[in-house]
Structure formats: C-alpha cells, structure tokens
Design an enzyme around this catalytic site. Structure first.
Site, PDB file in Angstrom:
ATOM      1  N   LYS A  19      -9.874   2.970   5.080  1.00 45.64           N
ATOM      2  CA  LYS A  19      -8.606   3.706   5.188  1.00 45.64           C
ATOM      3  C   LYS A  19      -8.702   5.079   4.518  1.00 45.64           C
ATOM      4  O   LYS A  19      -8.304   6.079   5.095  1.00 45.64           O
ATOM      5  CB  LYS A  19      -7.455   2.922   4.520  1.00 45.64           C
ATOM      6  CG  LYS A  19      -7.224   1.538   5.075  1.00 45.64           C
ATOM      7  CD  LYS A  19      -6.025   0.864   4.420  1.00 45.64           C
ATOM      8  CE  LYS A  19      -6.166   0.590   2.925  1.00 45.64           C
ATOM      9  NZ  LYS A  19      -7.163  -0.435   2.561  1.00 45.64           N
TER      10      LYS A  19
ATOM     11  N   ARG B  59       2.299  -2.371   1.265  1.00 39.12           N
ATOM     12  CA  ARG B  59       1.386  -3.495   1.056  1.00 39.12           C
ATOM     13  C   ARG B  59       2.130  -4.824   1.019  1.00 39.12           C
ATOM     14  O   ARG B  59       1.502  -5.865   0.860  1.00 39.12           O
ATOM     15  CB  ARG B  59       0.656  -3.315  -0.271  1.00 39.12           C
ATOM     16  CG  ARG B  59      -0.808  -2.859  -0.106  1.00 39.12           C
ATOM     17  CD  ARG B  59      -1.350  -2.679  -1.498  1.00 39.12           C
ATOM     18  NE  ARG B  59      -2.775  -2.721  -1.602  1.00 39.12           N
ATOM     19  CZ  ARG B  59      -3.538  -1.640  -1.710  1.00 39.12           C
ATOM     20  NH1 ARG B  59      -3.013  -0.447  -1.634  1.00 39.12           N
ATOM     21  NH2 ARG B  59      -4.834  -1.774  -1.872  1.00 39.12           N
TER      22      ARG B  59
ATOM     23  N   ARG C 185      -8.366  -9.155  -4.575  1.00 39.10           N
ATOM     24  CA  ARG C 185      -7.787  -8.103  -3.711  1.00 39.10           C
ATOM     25  C   ARG C 185      -7.661  -8.606  -2.277  1.00 39.10           C
ATOM     26  O   ARG C 185      -6.682  -8.319  -1.586  1.00 39.10           O
ATOM     27  CB  ARG C 185      -8.654  -6.831  -3.782  1.00 39.10           C
ATOM     28  CG  ARG C 185      -8.563  -6.157  -5.140  1.00 39.10           C
ATOM     29  CD  ARG C 185      -9.667  -5.131  -5.349  1.00 39.10           C
ATOM     30  NE  ARG C 185      -9.516  -3.940  -4.545  1.00 39.10           N
ATOM     31  CZ  ARG C 185     -10.491  -3.051  -4.353  1.00 39.10           C
ATOM     32  NH1 ARG C 185     -11.679  -3.225  -4.890  1.00 39.10           N
ATOM     33  NH2 ARG C 185     -10.275  -1.989  -3.622  1.00 39.10           N
TER      34      ARG C 185
END
Ligand code: AMP
Length: 219
Positions: free
Chosen positions: A13, A88, A172
C-alpha cells in the site's frame, strides 16, 4: 479523486501510494507514518500509540478518526488523497463516510491489493528505510545499488520498523483478518471495491491501479 488502498501489512500500500503521489500529485495519507512521526516528536498521542504498534495491535478508533479528520481538511488534500492504512475497522469506515459528508468530499474507489499471505512475512521482514530521506528498500527485492549507501541521498544510515518482525507480523495479520477484512463487504455493497493483483511486479500493480483510476474518470 480520493481513494483508499486496502490490504494486509506488506501488501504494498505504502509503495503504491507514494508512486501515485509522485505521478498524480494526490497526497498519501498514511496513518502509520503519522503515528511514527508523532512518536518521533515525543507527543503524548504517539507515546500512547507506541506500545500497541510495537505489539502489532490497532490504535483506538477515536484517535485515528480525529487524526484523519484534521488531515483531510488541510489545503494539500484538495488535489485528492490516497488513504493508506485507514480505515482499519468498520467503525473507522463509517466515521470516514460521515466526515467526508461533513466536508463535502467524495470517496471514488477502494482498491484492494490481493496478496498471497505466505509471502507477506518475507516482504515485511526485509524492509528498511534510509534514516535521512526515508527512501524505502528491501534486502531481497529492492536492495540499494551500492551496499550500505542510499541511492537517493547517499546516506549510510538505515532504520527498520520495530513491528516488521515475524512475531509481531502474526498479531498484525490477525488484526487484519478480525478487524480490517470486514470492511471489504462494507465497500463492496457500496459498489466502491475494486481488486487488483498485489503479487504482480511493482510496475504491474501500479498499472492495474492506474487502470482503475482511468475507468473512474471515464465513468
Ligand atoms: P502501518 O504503517 O499502516 O502498517 O501501521 C503501523 C501500525 O500503526 C499498525 O500496526 C497499528 O498499530 C497502527 N495504525 C496505523 N493505522 C491505524 C488505523 N487506521 N487504526 C488503528 N491503528 C492503526
């Protein structure tokens, strides 16, 4: 044009956002970079976030929402922005919709970088950046031309992110699956979701994203 780049950590990204920024003058809004800058400045917000970031866990929604709402109102964002690392969670996605409404802005597309997760740990653990100019490298995929010297500014000092290690990557990725992936159907239902193959070469991924942007301009 305002877009979101969406994908798990290591999907590319940031790399793609920087390429779009250079070529189209859109502004990269990376919440991870903003948090790291805040930590560097020793601000209370950064210090509050640091422990969570080092563990690979998400920072509370309210902090992130406020950070992005302040940022999108700044003059440089009028040219268009690329959200990298935000939203997110579904709560952040809903808050983004509301703030875009409040500031009379649109979201044009959500580009999902589809990647093979087995490759992500290798991608992330080899990353390093120049401590002086911030140029990004990878020990296997994009080493410096001269070993130990930044191609861009000649500095010999490099840094690695503390959360770019295999252990933290597990947390993560878990956060991505449990908290971030549910925003894919959210944007699919709105007709905004476009998926591109994030495993292709950097140039090919860039071309796929540009094809999405072109199709939007036509439409
Ligand atoms: P990134 O640079 O996007 O990989 O983000 C690094 C870390 O910053 C993440 O693992 C989170 O701890 C935190 N972070 C960045 N963006 C967000 C966000 N939108 N919501 C919650 N935490 C975030």
């Amino acid at each position: 044009m305002n877009i979101i780049l969406l994908g798990p950590p290591g999907a590319g990204k940031g790399t793609q956002a920087r390429l779009l920024e250079e070529k189209y003058g859109m502004v990269q809004l990376s919440t991870g970079d903003m948090l790291r800058a805040s930590i560097k400045r020793g601000e209370p917000l950064g210090l509050e976030a640091k422990k969570l970031m080092d563990e690979g866990r998400l920072v509370p929604d309210d902090l992130m929402i406020r950070m992005i709402e302040d940022r999108i109102q700044q003059a440089d964002c009028q040219k268009g922005f690329i959200l990298d690392g935000f939203p997110r969670t579904v709560k952040q996605a809903e808050a983004l919709d509301a703030m875009l409404d409040r500031h009379h802005k649109n979201l044009d597309a959500v580009v999902e970088l589809k990647v093979d997760e087995d490759a992500l740990v290798e991608r992330v653990t080899g990353r390093f950046t120049c401590a002086k100019c911030g140029a990004g490298y990878h020990s296997n995929f994009k080493p410096t031309k001269v070993e130990g010297i930044c191609d861009n500014c000649g500095s010999a000092e490099f840094v690695c992110r503390p959360d770019d290690n295999p252990e933290t990557m597990k947390t993560r990725l878990k956060a991505f699956h449990e908290q971030t992936a549910p925003i894919l159907p959210y944007y699919r239902e709105k007709g905004l979701l476009k998926s591109v193959d994030g495993m292709a070469s950097m140039v090919n991924v860039q071309q796929s994203i540009e094809a999405v942007l072109k199709s939007l301009r036509k439409g």
